[in-house]
Design a protein around this motif. Sequence first.
Motif, short mmCIF file in Angstrom:
data_model
loop_
_atom_site.label_atom_id
_atom_site.label_comp_id
_atom_site.label_asym_id
_atom_site.label_seq_id
_atom_site.Cartn_x
_atom_site.Cartn_y
_atom_site.Cartn_z
N GLY A 245 -52.76 -24.06 5.05
CA GLY A 245 -52.51 -23.69 3.66
C GLY A 245 -51.50 -24.55 2.95
O GLY A 245 -51.47 -24.60 1.74
N LEU A 246 -50.64 -25.22 3.66
CA LEU A 246 -49.67 -26.09 3.00
C LEU A 246 -50.34 -27.34 2.47
O LEU A 246 -49.91 -27.92 1.50
CB LEU A 246 -48.54 -26.46 3.97
N LEU B 20 -34.15 -19.77 9.12
CA LEU B 20 -35.44 -19.13 9.34
C LEU B 20 -36.03 -19.71 10.63
O LEU B 20 -36.65 -20.79 10.60
CB LEU B 20 -36.39 -19.38 8.17
N PHE C 158 -41.52 -32.31 5.80
CA PHE C 158 -41.90 -31.88 4.45
C PHE C 158 -40.90 -32.39 3.42
O PHE C 158 -41.26 -33.03 2.42
CB PHE C 158 -41.97 -30.35 4.42
N LEU D 234 -42.77 -31.45 -4.75
CA LEU D 234 -43.16 -30.07 -4.49
C LEU D 234 -42.02 -29.23 -3.94
O LEU D 234 -42.25 -28.11 -3.47
CB LEU D 234 -44.34 -30.05 -3.50
N MET E 169 -38.73 -26.86 -4.28
CA MET E 169 -38.27 -25.92 -5.29
C MET E 169 -37.02 -26.40 -6.01
O MET E 169 -36.71 -25.93 -7.11
CB MET E 169 -38.03 -24.53 -4.69
N ARG F 188 -33.07 -23.04 2.61
CA ARG F 188 -33.72 -21.77 2.95
C ARG F 188 -35.10 -21.68 2.29
O ARG F 188 -36.08 -21.25 2.91
CB ARG F 188 -32.82 -20.62 2.50
N SER F 189 -35.17 -22.10 1.04
CA SER F 189 -36.46 -22.07 0.34
C SER F 189 -37.47 -23.02 0.99
O SER F 189 -38.65 -22.67 1.15
CB SER F 189 -36.26 -22.46 -1.13
N VAL G 269 -38.76 -21.35 4.03
CA VAL G 269 -39.74 -20.31 3.72
C VAL G 269 -41.07 -20.94 3.31
O VAL G 269 -42.15 -20.45 3.69
CB VAL G 269 -39.20 -19.39 2.60
N ASP G 270 -41.01 -22.05 2.60
CA ASP G 270 -42.24 -22.73 2.20
C ASP G 270 -43.10 -23.09 3.40
O ASP G 270 -44.30 -22.81 3.43
CB ASP G 270 -41.91 -24.03 1.44
N TYR H 270 -43.84 -19.55 5.57
CA TYR H 270 -44.59 -18.44 4.96
C TYR H 270 -45.37 -18.81 3.70
O TYR H 270 -46.14 -17.98 3.20
CB TYR H 270 -43.62 -17.30 4.61
N GLY H 271 -45.19 -20.01 3.20
CA GLY H 271 -45.89 -20.37 1.96
C GLY H 271 -47.26 -20.95 2.19
O GLY H 271 -47.83 -21.58 1.31
N THR H 272 -47.79 -20.74 3.38
CA THR H 272 -49.06 -21.33 3.77
C THR H 272 -50.07 -20.25 4.11
O THR H 272 -49.72 -19.07 4.26
CB THR H 272 -48.86 -22.20 5.02
#
Lengths: 189, 521
Positions: free
Chosen positions: A16-17, A62, A73, A86, A88, A158-159, A162-163, A166-168
Amino acid sequence: MTPDDINRRKFVRNTGLGALAFNIGGVSTLLTPREAYADGVKFTSLAAEDAALLAAFADHLLPGAGAAGIAHFVDHQLGVDPQECLLMCKYFPEIKAPFDVFYNGGIGALRDVVTHQYKKPFGALAAAEKDAITNDLWQGSIENWSGPPPPLFYMMVRSDAVDVVYGTKDGFDELNIPYMAHIMPKEKW
Amino acid sequence: MGDKVDVVVAGSGAAGSVFAATLAEAGRSVLVLEGGKSRTLDDLYSSQIWARRLKWGAPTVEETGKHPIWYNFNAGHGYGGAAMHHYGVWPRYHPEDMRSRTLYGRALDWPFEYDVLRPFYDQVQEDVGIAGDAEAEIWRPPGAPYPLPPILVNEHGMAFAKGFEAKGLHTSPIPIAVLSRDYKGRPACIWDGWCDAGCPTGALANPLAVYIPRAVAAGAMLQAESQVTRVMMNKRGDRAIGVEYYTPDGLRHMQEAETVVLAAFTVENPRILLNSADSSAPSGLANSSGLVGRYLLSHAAVMVYGMFPQATNSFFGTTGGQLFNQDAFDKQSDAGAYGSRQWEIGLATKPNDLLGIAMSRPDIYGQSLHKFMHDGARHIGAMVGVCEDQPNIDNRVELSTTKDRYGMPQARTVYQYSDDALKLWEIAGKEGVAITKAAGATDAWHGPLGGQHIMGGTIMGSDPARSVVNQFSQTHDVANLFIGGGGVFPTSSCVNSTFTLHATSLMSAQHLRDHWAAIAA
């Protein structure tokens, strides 16, 4: 599911990423950040030791973020045009392009603080020591900090963590919620 | 230099696309210059990470003053502009929003009353298809009924509705430019909650779904990666003759046109006008009032979250929400603070990004964050309170001493919320938490002060000494130069700006269309 279950779980896919174009031996190769991490792809924007510190810190924020390829990333995205970035961090008024200034400043300041305070690398700290540093960052009370605003650096790493976790699509699966994509991000970004 | 066109439009967002469609359909040759990249609906990946490409990233806007306006988060880049990542919440301004000075001795008056804009609201909502319930929306100003029935309300919206009811407050279906049924060749929404990443099905009324296709079908040309830097003037300095723009290869271009429309978003429009200063207009074009860039406006927004014992399934729905409340719209209803407030209730919430589950509690990390993510995935609820700010001449856009890649000075904003807005924000935060607790949440909290929507900077008015454009968004100083977008709003109300900027742009475009000979010739 308990947090320990989550910690032990291996995320082996990261569809999903979307795949990023990493340069391997002069050849542009599409890999997910997790694959780039697993393959040990060389960093191009961050120094290797800085990438390692970023991953270690993110893994504390995390657990699982390191193996999910957070350092690859971030490294990749620091190398693209700020408009195409990409991360945040691009939303935040305090963080100006080029964004590597922010990340390098934060990572360097974190290293300096850890070295000054504990005389060993972040990854070798006890959990309580990592917690102390993390809480001081978030509270903005960390001493001898020479980087960007500490809470901002904490929030951005942290963001990013999370990407990648969990962002996938796989992150949604882990949370047991449907992804429901119209168009799944799988092309070269 | 390209062939001369009737109309050149800077910006392909909500306002620019309305101008382009209206004028191209009237037979005018129209060229839209977009600073960002070309994009189609097929380019909109369902991902909160990918969604960041729709938002602004460069050139840098320097945000100064006490409060940021969150320009990069609110603005857009590429075909469709900021509206590509807007959530489609489309309430109308109220009549009192346009008569604040007359009625209350506060803020500014618009150069017309609500009834003047009403038919344009009605026309736009017919064009795009707004879902809602005009009768249940008890605060709604007069207007045609919504063309579509309300959108879905699931466990998320219903949970919050109980809280509002317990506090003696009313809720209605949210007025939203998202299709609840198939409409004019566009499919109904499937409630997947990816509005922020752009809606590739066209169920949400972004420019690529409605007005850009109409403009292109009528012959308008769109040109990407063409950054407008100046409006070019004739030797007398009283008429625009076109625009200067740059392409990524660094080449400077000149596009001649009979009329110029600046629709490059609220901060970029003043930037272009100020950068167009010459001997005839040494302080900037269309700036005889000295007000270009002044009266910048934003909304003070508060996110309110709750963790509910029952499943809310908030990954589902629309990002803009399901229900709506304007019980505090009366500008004098909150003691000690002037201005209106509203609630958008039941926002679809994904795990990551600024408004996602994780960022709702930035203090949590480690294994606790994993647990919070798992709890929140099916049990979190979210709503947002939006508060009016008051026009302040010191809130402004100006040129920086730093230049972008084309040698154009970057924009700098200076902003500070009024005491009224900050008080409203404080009241809203407390009220929101109380409502959420009354709704049965086991935990309820609100986020920090956030900036939502950006307006002003090129405000409209009847007096050329006190405004930049007239009631038709036509600059007082240059008759064939128009401004599109929320930059022309003299007051912010508390409502989302996109519907109203569609309406003002349509009114302006139709005025230009109907008075072409007088304006352009």
